[in-house]
Write a protein that holds these residues in place. Sequence first.
Motif, mmCIF file in Angstrom:
data_model
loop_
_atom_site.group_PDB
_atom_site.id
_atom_site.type_symbol
_atom_site.label_atom_id
_atom_site.label_comp_id
_atom_site.label_asym_id
_atom_site.label_seq_id
_atom_site.Cartn_x
_atom_site.Cartn_y
_atom_site.Cartn_z
ATOM 1 N N THR A 211 0.814 -1.197 0.058
ATOM 2 C CA THR A 211 -0.018 0.063 0.024
ATOM 3 C C THR A 211 0.784 1.265 0.056
ATOM 4 N N ILE A 212 0.392 2.320 -0.294
ATOM 5 C CA ILE A 212 1.097 3.758 -0.131
ATOM 6 C C ILE A 212 1.859 3.805 1.093
ATOM 7 N N TYR B 187 3.087 10.709 -1.855
ATOM 8 C CA TYR B 187 1.739 11.182 -2.733
ATOM 9 C C TYR B 187 2.000 12.212 -3.590
ATOM 10 N N VAL B 188 2.982 12.948 -3.060
ATOM 11 C CA VAL B 188 3.327 14.347 -3.751
ATOM 12 C C VAL B 188 4.120 13.644 -5.155
ATOM 13 N N ARG C 184 -10.244 1.512 -6.898
ATOM 14 C CA ARG C 184 -9.755 2.565 -6.143
ATOM 15 C C ARG C 184 -8.711 2.230 -5.398
ATOM 16 N N ALA C 185 -8.127 1.001 -5.276
ATOM 17 C CA ALA C 185 -6.905 0.628 -4.620
ATOM 18 C C ALA C 185 -5.872 0.831 -5.310
ATOM 19 N N VAL C 186 -4.884 1.428 -4.557
ATOM 20 C CA VAL C 186 -3.369 1.775 -5.432
ATOM 21 C C VAL C 186 -2.233 0.801 -4.646
ATOM 22 N N ARG C 187 -1.560 0.198 -5.461
ATOM 23 C CA ARG C 187 -0.477 -0.758 -4.786
ATOM 24 C C ARG C 187 0.923 -0.241 -5.686
ATOM 25 N N ILE C 188 1.808 -0.668 -4.967
ATOM 26 C CA ILE C 188 3.259 -0.513 -5.564
ATOM 27 C C ILE C 188 3.821 -2.008 -5.421
#
Length: 69
Positions: free
Chosen positions: A16-17, A32-33, A48-52
């Motif tokens: 996750t972020i 996030y920036v 809507r989920a953001v993953r790396i």
Amino acid sequence: MQQEDEQQEIQPLLLTIPQAARSLGISRAKLYVLLAQQQGPPVIRFGRAVRISIDSLQKWIKEQENASL
């Protein structure tokens, strides 16, 4: 017992972020920036989920190291 050992060996492939920010040693807001400026690691979106991914995060870190040399 064997099932517990197998569960402990599983490492996440996606972060996750907040998890990615912690592993980078930066704030969640800073990550996030970077992402908003398209200067951060690539992300994967599931609705809507953001993953790396861990692999892309490691690659991005190497690119940052090489860019600063």
